[in-house]
Design a protein around this motif. Sequence first.
Motif, PDB file in Angstrom:
ATOM      1  N   LEU A   5       0.806  -1.215   0.000  1.00 48.46           N
ATOM      2  CA  LEU A   5       0.000   0.000   0.000  1.00 48.46           C
ATOM      3  C   LEU A   5       0.840   1.266   0.000  1.00 48.46           C
ATOM      4  CD1 LEU A   5      -2.823  -1.050   2.444  1.00 48.46           C
ATOM      5  CD2 LEU A   5      -2.820  -1.115  -0.035  1.00 48.46           C
ATOM      6  N   THR A  30      -1.016   6.506  -5.989  1.00 48.63           N
ATOM      7  CA  THR A  30      -1.437   5.783  -4.792  1.00 48.63           C
ATOM      8  C   THR A  30      -2.239   4.539  -5.170  1.00 48.63           C
ATOM      9  OG1 THR A  30      -3.510   6.993  -4.573  1.00 48.63           O
ATOM     10  CG2 THR A  30      -1.587   7.933  -3.485  1.00 48.63           C
ATOM     11  N   TYR A  31      -2.316   3.609  -4.223  1.00 48.33           N
ATOM     12  CA  TYR A  31      -3.071   2.377  -4.448  1.00 48.33           C
ATOM     13  C   TYR A  31      -4.573   2.663  -4.528  1.00 48.33           C
ATOM     14  CZ  TYR A  31      -4.564  -2.443  -4.021  1.00 48.33           C
ATOM     15  OH  TYR A  31      -5.132  -3.662  -4.261  1.00 48.33           O
ATOM     16  N   LYS A  32      -5.052   3.605  -3.735  1.00 48.17           N
ATOM     17  CA  LYS A  32      -6.480   3.948  -3.748  1.00 48.17           C
ATOM     18  C   LYS A  32      -6.906   4.485  -5.115  1.00 48.17           C
ATOM     19  CE  LYS A  32      -9.920   6.552  -1.132  1.00 48.17           C
ATOM     20  NZ  LYS A  32     -10.693   6.959  -2.251  1.00 48.17           N
ATOM     21  N   GLN A  33      -6.064   5.298  -5.737  1.00 41.97           N
ATOM     22  CA  GLN A  33      -6.367   5.798  -7.081  1.00 41.97           C
ATOM     23  C   GLN A  33      -6.410   4.652  -8.089  1.00 41.97           C
ATOM     24  OE1 GLN A  33      -3.233   8.565  -7.795  1.00 41.97           O
ATOM     25  NE2 GLN A  33      -4.324  10.293  -6.867  1.00 41.97           N
ATOM     26  N   ASP A  36      -9.697   2.849  -7.758  1.00 42.86           N
ATOM     27  CA  ASP A  36     -10.779   3.644  -8.356  1.00 42.86           C
ATOM     28  C   ASP A  36     -10.765   3.549  -9.879  1.00 42.86           C
ATOM     29  OD1 ASP A  36     -11.588   4.414  -5.843  1.00 42.86           O
ATOM     30  OD2 ASP A  36     -10.561   6.351  -5.909  1.00 42.86           O
TER      31      ASP A  36
END
Length: 71
Positions: A5, A30-33, A36
């Motif tokens: 992460l 980032t991993y969150k992007q 998404d």
Amino acid sequence: MKPLLENPYGYKVCYPINRKIYKYRYLTKTYKQAVDIKKMYYQYPPPDDNGKPINNVKWQIFPITRKEVIR
């Protein structure tokens, strides 16, 4: 396998061309992007080089390695 992460180089969202060859479609920081973008690609498939939508593929998230940055 648990994803990294906190990768300092970022992540790439890829789809398979062959069994072992993946083509990256999007680079994120980032991993969150990356998650998404992966969700968005399942809802709205992007076009390939010929202009046809990329359907029925399993999108993968890979960390960008130090070797790729140096290259």
